[in-house]
Design a protein around this motif. Structure first.
Motif, PDB file in Angstrom:
ATOM      1  N   TYR A  58       0.830  -1.203   0.000  1.00 53.17           N
ATOM      2  CA  TYR A  58       0.000   0.000   0.000  1.00 53.17           C
ATOM      3  C   TYR A  58       0.863   1.251   0.000  1.00 53.17           C
ATOM      4  CZ  TYR A  58      -3.466  -3.386   1.613  1.00 53.17           C
ATOM      5  OH  TYR A  58      -4.284  -4.485   1.730  1.00 53.17           O
ATOM      6  N   ALA A  59       0.330   2.297  -0.603  1.00 54.85           N
ATOM      7  CA  ALA A  59       0.970   3.611  -0.567  1.00 54.85           C
ATOM      8  C   ALA A  59      -0.104   4.682  -0.473  1.00 54.85           C
ATOM      9  CB  ALA A  59       1.827   3.840  -1.810  1.00 54.85           C
ATOM     10  N   ILE A  60       0.227   5.760   0.191  1.00 57.08           N
ATOM     11  CA  ILE A  60      -0.612   6.955   0.253  1.00 57.08           C
ATOM     12  C   ILE A  60       0.137   8.053  -0.474  1.00 57.08           C
ATOM     13  CG2 ILE A  60      -1.710   8.685   1.731  1.00 57.08           C
ATOM     14  CD1 ILE A  60      -1.585   6.492   3.996  1.00 57.08           C
ATOM     15  N   VAL A  61      -0.470   8.603  -1.506  1.00 57.55           N
ATOM     16  CA  VAL A  61       0.145   9.701  -2.248  1.00 57.55           C
ATOM     17  C   VAL A  61      -0.576  10.982  -1.852  1.00 57.55           C
ATOM     18  CG1 VAL A  61       0.589  10.688  -4.513  1.00 57.55           C
ATOM     19  CG2 VAL A  61       0.885   8.229  -4.140  1.00 57.55           C
ATOM     20  N   GLY A  62       0.186  11.876  -1.244  1.00 53.95           N
ATOM     21  CA  GLY A  62      -0.378  13.086  -0.646  1.00 53.95           C
ATOM     22  C   GLY A  62      -0.193  12.965   0.857  1.00 53.95           C
ATOM     23  N   PHE A  63       0.505  13.927   1.454  1.00 53.24           N
ATOM     24  CA  PHE A  63       0.799  13.814   2.886  1.00 53.24           C
ATOM     25  C   PHE A  63       0.371  15.073   3.623  1.00 53.24           C
ATOM     26  CE2 PHE A  63       3.885  12.673   6.443  1.00 53.24           C
ATOM     27  CZ  PHE A  63       3.188  11.527   6.801  1.00 53.24           C
ATOM     28  N   GLY A  64      -0.792  15.587   3.202  1.00 50.43           N
ATOM     29  CA  GLY A  64      -1.424  16.669   3.942  1.00 50.43           C
ATOM     30  C   GLY A  64      -2.275  16.084   5.050  1.00 50.43           C
ATOM     31  N   ALA A  65      -3.327  16.804   5.430  1.00 51.83           N
ATOM     32  CA  ALA A  65      -4.151  16.372   6.566  1.00 51.83           C
ATOM     33  C   ALA A  65      -4.775  15.002   6.329  1.00 51.83           C
ATOM     34  CB  ALA A  65      -5.238  17.412   6.839  1.00 51.83           C
ATOM     35  N   VAL A  66      -5.318  14.761   5.127  1.00 55.48           N
ATOM     36  CA  VAL A  66      -5.981  13.479   4.857  1.00 55.48           C
ATOM     37  C   VAL A  66      -4.952  12.360   4.735  1.00 55.48           C
ATOM     38  CG1 VAL A  66      -7.363  12.196   3.173  1.00 55.48           C
ATOM     39  CG2 VAL A  66      -8.040  14.509   3.842  1.00 55.48           C
ATOM     40  N   GLY A  67      -3.853  12.613   4.024  1.00 59.29           N
ATOM     41  CA  GLY A  67      -2.821  11.595   3.893  1.00 59.29           C
ATOM     42  C   GLY A  67      -2.248  11.179   5.239  1.00 59.29           C
ATOM     43  N   GLN A  68      -2.006  12.154   6.112  1.00 56.35           N
ATOM     44  CA  GLN A  68      -1.486  11.835   7.445  1.00 56.35           C
ATOM     45  C   GLN A  68      -2.533  11.098   8.284  1.00 56.35           C
ATOM     46  OE1 GLN A  68       0.618  15.037   9.470  1.00 56.35           O
ATOM     47  NE2 GLN A  68       1.228  15.902   7.499  1.00 56.35           N
ATOM     48  N   ALA A  69      -3.793  11.485   8.128  1.00 52.98           N
ATOM     49  CA  ALA A  69      -4.858  10.790   8.865  1.00 52.98           C
ATOM     50  C   ALA A  69      -4.931   9.326   8.457  1.00 52.98           C
ATOM     51  CB  ALA A  69      -6.199  11.477   8.612  1.00 52.98           C
ATOM     52  N   LEU A  70      -4.824   9.070   7.167  1.00 54.59           N
ATOM     53  CA  LEU A  70      -4.834   7.683   6.689  1.00 54.59           C
ATOM     54  C   LEU A  70      -3.607   6.929   7.195  1.00 54.59           C
ATOM     55  CD1 LEU A  70      -6.067   8.418   3.081  1.00 54.59           C
ATOM     56  CD2 LEU A  70      -7.191   6.853   4.670  1.00 54.59           C
ATOM     57  N   ALA A  71      -2.465   7.608   7.230  1.00 51.53           N
ATOM     58  CA  ALA A  71      -1.246   6.972   7.754  1.00 51.53           C
ATOM     59  C   ALA A  71      -1.444   6.558   9.209  1.00 51.53           C
ATOM     60  CB  ALA A  71      -0.059   7.917   7.611  1.00 51.53           C
ATOM     61  N   HIS A  72      -2.138   7.382   9.994  1.00 52.28           N
ATOM     62  CA  HIS A  72      -2.447   7.021  11.385  1.00 52.28           C
ATOM     63  C   HIS A  72      -3.274   5.738  11.438  1.00 52.28           C
ATOM     64  CE1 HIS A  72      -0.952  10.203  14.041  1.00 52.28           C
ATOM     65  NE2 HIS A  72      -1.171  11.051  13.047  1.00 52.28           N
ATOM     66  N   ALA A  73      -4.225   5.601  10.526  1.00 53.39           N
ATOM     67  CA  ALA A  73      -5.070   4.398  10.508  1.00 53.39           C
ATOM     68  C   ALA A  73      -4.238   3.152  10.226  1.00 53.39           C
ATOM     69  CB  ALA A  73      -6.186   4.552   9.474  1.00 53.39           C
TER      70      ALA A  73
ATOM     71  N   ASN B 152      -0.826  -1.560  12.591  1.00 53.27           N
ATOM     72  CA  ASN B 152       0.456  -2.203  12.315  1.00 53.27           C
ATOM     73  C   ASN B 152       0.550  -2.727  10.881  1.00 53.27           C
ATOM     74  OD1 ASN B 152       3.027  -2.742  13.390  1.00 53.27           O
ATOM     75  ND2 ASN B 152       2.515  -4.912  13.647  1.00 53.27           N
ATOM     76  N   ILE B 153       0.025  -1.949   9.937  1.00 56.11           N
ATOM     77  CA  ILE B 153       0.073  -2.304   8.514  1.00 56.11           C
ATOM     78  C   ILE B 153       1.063  -1.364   7.830  1.00 56.11           C
ATOM     79  CG2 ILE B 153      -1.231  -2.506   6.363  1.00 56.11           C
ATOM     80  CD1 ILE B 153      -3.745  -2.892   8.110  1.00 56.11           C
ATOM     81  N   GLU B 154       2.023  -1.927   7.130  1.00 60.06           N
ATOM     82  CA  GLU B 154       3.033  -1.093   6.478  1.00 60.06           C
ATOM     83  C   GLU B 154       2.423  -0.314   5.318  1.00 60.06           C
ATOM     84  OE1 GLU B 154       7.265  -1.606   4.174  1.00 60.06           O
ATOM     85  OE2 GLU B 154       6.978  -2.672   6.069  1.00 60.06           O
ATOM     86  N   VAL B 155       2.800   0.957   5.205  1.00 60.87           N
ATOM     87  CA  VAL B 155       2.328   1.793   4.104  1.00 60.87           C
ATOM     88  C   VAL B 155       3.428   2.788   3.751  1.00 60.87           C
ATOM     89  CG1 VAL B 155       1.221   3.526   5.622  1.00 60.87           C
ATOM     90  CG2 VAL B 155       0.398   3.205   3.262  1.00 60.87           C
ATOM     91  N   ALA B 156       3.638   2.968   2.457  1.00 58.44           N
ATOM     92  CA  ALA B 156       4.550   4.004   1.980  1.00 58.44           C
ATOM     93  C   ALA B 156       3.779   5.317   1.880  1.00 58.44           C
ATOM     94  CB  ALA B 156       5.105   3.628   0.616  1.00 58.44           C
ATOM     95  N   VAL B 157       4.451   6.422   2.160  1.00 60.31           N
ATOM     96  CA  VAL B 157       3.835   7.738   1.988  1.00 60.31           C
ATOM     97  C   VAL B 157       4.747   8.581   1.110  1.00 60.31           C
ATOM     98  CG1 VAL B 157       2.527   7.668   4.138  1.00 60.31           C
ATOM     99  CG2 VAL B 157       4.840   8.627   4.153  1.00 60.31           C
ATOM    100  N   ALA B 158       4.107   9.379   0.260  1.00 60.21           N
ATOM    101  CA  ALA B 158       4.879  10.206  -0.676  1.00 60.21           C
ATOM    102  C   ALA B 158       4.082  11.455  -1.023  1.00 60.21           C
ATOM    103  CB  ALA B 158       5.189   9.418  -1.947  1.00 60.21           C
ATOM    104  N   SER B 159       4.817  12.458  -1.447  1.00 61.15           N
ATOM    105  CA  SER B 159       4.189  13.676  -1.947  1.00 61.15           C
ATOM    106  C   SER B 159       5.167  14.306  -2.927  1.00 61.15           C
ATOM    107  CB  SER B 159       3.856  14.639  -0.800  1.00 61.15           C
ATOM    108  OG  SER B 159       5.018  15.274  -0.326  1.00 61.15           O
ATOM    109  N   ARG B 160       4.909  15.572  -3.306  1.00 58.75           N
ATOM    110  CA  ARG B 160       5.890  16.208  -4.192  1.00 58.75           C
ATOM    111  C   ARG B 160       7.172  16.523  -3.451  1.00 58.75           C
ATOM    112  NH1 ARG B 160       2.497  21.155  -6.765  1.00 58.75           N
ATOM    113  NH2 ARG B 160       0.845  20.886  -5.294  1.00 58.75           N
TER     114      ARG B 160
END
Length: 200
Positions: A3-18, A23-31
């Motif tokens: 899994y990856a989350i593209v966009g690390f603003g308020a919504v992207g960070q909220a999803l990362a918290h979930a 304990n599920i690995e997720v990549a996060v990225a933005s510009r």
């Protein structure tokens, strides 16, 4: 499944918290470069890993959490989206319907990600609620999802359950999906409904 989350603003960070909470690995990225995201990613949890956009897009399932107008920029990052699942968490609030060629916003987004399977989901919860524990008041926060490919919706529903949410399938994008799509300056009818309780 990766899994990856593209966009690390308020919504992207909220999803990362979930993801971190479960304990599920997720990549996060933005510009921004990954080293700029890394401190915040580490603060959220050890399973949240900052990566470059290109490296994050190696994931099987990508949650699009950028402002609606930036989806084309993300789409240009890969020559082909074949085999990928895109979870569209964007909202086209304020975008005129004629700018979307008369399509539901996610169907419009899907045109930029040719070859990918696209599911609308996680777009109707504000960031603060999305970041919090979805088990509340004896019920579960709802994640509405819709898509034109049933085979894609089922694994996204499974992910929502893993994250503690109650997934509700609304069918195709132009049918039930319209209930959570913003249209112009009007929200979909279900956009602020977010709690599901089972009858005792």
């Amino acid at each position: 499944m990766s899994y990856a989350i593209v966009g690390f603003g308020a919504v992207g960070q909220a999803l990362a918290h979930a993801f971190a909470r479960n304990n599920i690995e997720v990549a996060v990225a933005s510009r921004r470069p990954p080293e700029a995201l890394a401190p915040q990613a580490r603060a959220i949890g050890t399973t949240v890993v900052a990566k470059s956009l290109r490296d994050a897009l190696d994931a099987d399932t990508i949650i699009l959490a950028v402002p609606f107008g930036e989806h084309r920029e993300v789409a240009r990052a890969l020559p082909s989206w074949q085999g990928k699942t895109i979870i569209d968490a964007t909202n086209a609030f304020g975008v005129l319907p004629e700018e979307l060629d008369g399509l539901p916003s996610s169907a419009f987004v899907a045109k930029s990600f040719a070859g990918a399977k696209l599911v609308k989901g996680f777009n109707h919860l504000v960031a603060a609620i999305l970041a919090a524990d979805p088990v509340v008041e004896g019920g579960h926060r709802v994640v509405f999802m819709s898509g034109d490919d049933e085979d894609a919706i089922t694994p996204v529903a499974s992910l929502a359950k893993q994250l503690g949410f109650a997934p509700i399938k609304l069918g195709k994008l132009d049918g039930g999906g319209a209930l959570v799509h913003a249209r112009g300056r009007t929200w979909g009818a279900l956009i602020f409904k977010d709690l599901f309780k089972k009858e005792q």
